[in-house]
Design a protein around this motif. Structure first.
Motif, PDB file in Angstrom:
ATOM      1  N   GLY A   1     -12.955  41.741  -4.148  1.00  0.00           N
ATOM      2  CA  GLY A   1     -13.124  41.236  -5.509  1.00  0.00           C
ATOM      3  C   GLY A   1     -14.563  40.790  -5.680  1.00  0.00           C
ATOM      4  N   VAL A   2     -15.246  41.361  -6.660  1.00  0.00           N
ATOM      5  CA  VAL A   2     -16.653  41.012  -6.886  1.00  0.00           C
ATOM      6  C   VAL A   2     -16.733  39.592  -7.456  1.00  0.00           C
ATOM      7  CG1 VAL A   2     -18.724  41.602  -8.213  1.00  0.00           C
ATOM      8  CG2 VAL A   2     -17.248  43.416  -7.305  1.00  0.00           C
ATOM      9  N   ALA A   3     -17.662  38.800  -6.964  1.00  0.00           N
ATOM     10  CA  ALA A   3     -17.865  37.442  -7.490  1.00  0.00           C
ATOM     11  C   ALA A   3     -18.142  37.528  -8.991  1.00  0.00           C
ATOM     12  CB  ALA A   3     -19.029  36.767  -6.780  1.00  0.00           C
ATOM     13  N   SER A   4     -17.500  36.647  -9.752  1.00  0.00           N
ATOM     14  CA  SER A   4     -17.661  36.680 -11.219  1.00  0.00           C
ATOM     15  C   SER A   4     -19.123  36.695 -11.633  1.00  0.00           C
ATOM     16  CB  SER A   4     -16.997  35.455 -11.855  1.00  0.00           C
ATOM     17  OG  SER A   4     -15.626  35.460 -11.630  1.00  0.00           O
TER      18      SER A   4
ATOM     19  N   LEU B   1      -7.365  36.582  -5.747  1.00  0.00           N
ATOM     20  CA  LEU B   1      -7.700  37.882  -6.325  1.00  0.00           C
ATOM     21  C   LEU B   1      -9.015  37.666  -7.072  1.00  0.00           C
ATOM     22  CD1 LEU B   1      -6.638  40.817  -6.886  1.00  0.00           C
ATOM     23  CD2 LEU B   1      -5.721  39.918  -9.030  1.00  0.00           C
ATOM     24  N   GLY B   2     -10.121  37.754  -6.342  1.00  0.00           N
ATOM     25  CA  GLY B   2     -11.401  37.365  -6.907  1.00  0.00           C
ATOM     26  C   GLY B   2     -11.483  35.848  -6.965  1.00  0.00           C
ATOM     27  N   ASP B   3     -12.515  35.335  -7.677  1.00  0.00           N
ATOM     28  CA  ASP B   3     -12.731  33.885  -7.666  1.00  0.00           C
ATOM     29  C   ASP B   3     -12.107  33.178  -8.853  1.00  0.00           C
ATOM     30  OD1 ASP B   3     -14.475  34.584  -9.706  1.00  0.00           O
ATOM     31  OD2 ASP B   3     -16.255  34.471  -8.446  1.00  0.00           O
ATOM     32  N   ASN B   4     -11.256  33.895  -9.626  1.00  0.00           N
ATOM     33  CA  ASN B   4     -10.610  33.220 -10.751  1.00  0.00           C
ATOM     34  C   ASN B   4      -9.144  33.589 -10.923  1.00  0.00           C
ATOM     35  OD1 ASN B   4     -10.991  35.773 -11.620  1.00  0.00           O
ATOM     36  ND2 ASN B   4     -12.073  35.257 -13.500  1.00  0.00           N
TER      37      ASN B   4
ATOM     38  N   LEU C   1     -15.606  39.036  -2.383  1.00  0.00           N
ATOM     39  CA  LEU C   1     -14.623  38.430  -1.482  1.00  0.00           C
ATOM     40  C   LEU C   1     -13.704  39.515  -0.956  1.00  0.00           C
ATOM     41  CD1 LEU C   1     -13.169  35.894  -4.055  1.00  0.00           C
ATOM     42  CD2 LEU C   1     -15.100  35.508  -2.548  1.00  0.00           C
TER      43      LEU C   1
END
Lengths: 329, 238
Positions: A278-281, B6-9, A195
């Protein structure tokens, strides 16, 4: 009891980390690929958060005092039990006195070894994760050395039943597998989804385009805190210093030299470099397997897509968990 | 207030753009309001100079009722709602933490360097450093390491070009415009002007650190004898 005959290059006790203390400057840490650790634990009937071993490059040689069930996953290590190949991604029976070895990985860099019951080390601030910098958590706050003996918790009733079935059938391993890298909707090889970060527009339009299209090369500056990448220089249009703020596992920050750093779970809590992405988890585990010289590209996705991927993987995991529970129930 | 993923979490709540006391108060107020009662799916809250970051688990959010296609908006809405109607909280009274410091000598090998840079006597540096009122903006970098605001301008001193390999824990340093306390024996490039016998990081206690964001710090000069006494294991100090 599990005895460490040879420690491997960097073998540590990890669980899913020590969240809740970042406000005190304490890193979260934990297994670098938490999903892989959960999958290994699942195979031996452990809770997701049970403590296991994380290894890097080449792993340990260990011996158990009692017959037990183990499971490992991660990079392509040459794992052996009593000299024979130790199958991966599944529950494997290891007899008392048999030796397990993890010879150097053919590809990838890290692996996780779960043992039925989980490793019994004290909880420190709610976690069994090794916090090397502060010298606490895990086993005596440090990587394992030869001669270490680690206590184990009792295996779950499910694990005992699986072990008994293997023993009576004279079998080494179960037939089913749990492969974390296949769950959900895995990214294409060599690509991770990411993202835009809070400071993405501090970079020129061209730099943003380059970031999401270049092939980035992993350097040898890599550890549990992060991986430094090299590639085209990312130019900024907004000069000036960023006010230090939170960073996350997967945050891609760009120091003044214009080369990105991907932060991993043992990152510090606060950073001062612009956060371009931000890298996807679900794709973060890829960075724990990169070797110097390996390349990786970033594919831009939206937050909604990242969540969709996350939920899809969790749904798969929940399905596998239910399926395994029924095996003996 | 802007909310940025800030990222997906994690979501970053931006409560200001510059480091100052009014931004600090907004950060503190928001942090306290969010921490006063659990928010669904939220695992931790991390305050910084101008932001509070809310870490969450998307899967837990959906279990708690978030629409799968609008998790961030759902959580952002809960956060805004909470900040609009904060639960009743005790009035925030900043804690003032007294930090005894043995300045100079073996504990502060760079006191003379700071004095020379400031064109002051070492005694005057100690007086000014101890007289100032410091605010803990945030804790970060290392466990319990305080980012302090309030170092007098004349004491600003550039960092060492070559960092020391090991700085003893409890060392008080000046790095550029900042002053702080090293919690662990780590490498460090700041000018060491003294050392406190207090343990800044005490993992066996809860909270595991001496200082928290929002605290005020007062340094107090002590003698090497007092330092030795306070550091002795029989001392009642934490």
């Amino acid at each position: 009891m599990m005895r460490i005959v040879k420690p491997g290059l960097l073998t540590t006790v990890q669980d899913l980390g020590r969240p809740g203390y970042q406000q005190y400057g304490i890193v979260v840490g934990g297994a670098l690929d938490g999903f892989a650790a959960r999958a290994a634990n699942l195979c031996v009937g452990n809770d997701d958060n049970a403590a296991l071993l994380e290894m890097a490059q080449y792993g340990p040689e260990v011996i158990f005092e009692r017959d037990t069930l183990v499971a490992w996953n991660g990079g392509d290590f040459d794992a052996r039990v009593a000299g024979e190949p130790l199958p991966r991604d599944r529950a494997v029976r290891v007899a008392a006195g048999e030796t397990i070895n993890f010879w150097p990985a053919r590809s990838g860099l890290r692996a996780w070894l779960a043992i039925a019951g989980g490793i019994d080390v004290p909880l420190v601030m709610g976690s069994r994760t090794t916090y090397r910098r502060a010298g606490l958590g895990g086993h005596e706050g440090r990587p394992l050395i030869a001669g270490d003996a680690l206590k184990l918790f009792e295996p779950s009733p499910w694990a005992r039943q699986v072990l008994a079935t293997l023993q009576t059938g004279g079998k080494r391993a179960v037939a089913w597998t749990v492969r974390p890298e296949t769950m959900g909707q895995p990214a294409r090889p060599g690509v991770v989804r990411a993202l835009r970060g809070p400071e993405c527009d501090w970079f020129t339009k061209e730099a943003q385009r380059i970031f999401f299209s270049a092939a980035w090369r992993a350097t040898n500056e890599a550890d549990r805190m992060g991986v430094r990448l090299s590639g085209p220089e990312l130019a900024r249009r907004h000069e000036g210093e960023m006010v230090s703020s939170s960073v996350n596992a997967g945050t891609v920050q760009v120091p003044p030299a214009g080369q990105p750093i991907v932060l991993l779970p043992s990152r510090q809590s606060i950073g001062g470099y612009p956060r371009i992405a931000g890298v996807a988890s679900v794709d973060l585990g890829r960075f724990t397997q990169l070797r110097p010289g390996d390349t990786v590209g970033f594919e831009e996705i939206t937050l909604a897509v990242a969540h969709d991927l996350y939920l899809a993987r969790e749904r798969d995991f929940a399905r596998v968990r239910m399926g395994l529970a029924r095996l003996t129930g | 207030m802007q909310i940025t993923p800030l990222g997906d979490n994690a979501l970053v709540l931006e409560l200001g753009t510059v480091i100052d006391e009014s931004t600090h108060r907004r950060v503190q107020t928001a942090w306290r309001a969010l921490a006063a009662a659990p928010l669904p799916a939220v695992s931790e809250l991390v305050p910084a100079y101008t932001t509070v970051t809310v870490f969450y688990d998307p899967w837990a959010a959906v279990q708690a009722g978030a629409p799968a296609l609008g998790i961030a908006d759902w959580l952002g809405g809960l956060v805004r709602e909470r900040l609009k109607n904060p639960p009743k909280m005790e009035k925030a009274k900043p804690r003032v933490v007294d930090v005894p410091v043995c300045y100079g000598g073996e504990h502060g090998p760079d006191l003379a360097r700071v004095a020379a840079q400031a064109k002051l006597s070492p005694e005057e540096v100690i007086k000014r450093h101890a007289k100032a009122d410091y605010l803990v903006h945030l804790i970060g970098f290392a466990p319990g390491f305080p980012y302090l605001g309030g170092l007098p301008k004349d004491l600003h001193t550039p960092r060492h070009a070559k960092p020391r390999m090991v700085v003893p824990p409890g060392s008080i340093g000046i790095g550029g415009e900042q002053t702080g306390i090293y919690p662990l024996a780590t490498p460090g490039g700041w000018n060491l002007i003294g050392r406190t016998p207090l343990r800044v990081f005490r993992p066996e206690q809860n909270p595991p650190v001496l200082l928290a964001a929002g605290d005020r710090v007062k340094f107090r000069a002590i003698t090497p004898e007092e330092f030795a006494k306070l550091q002795a294991p029989t001392s009642k100090l934490p």
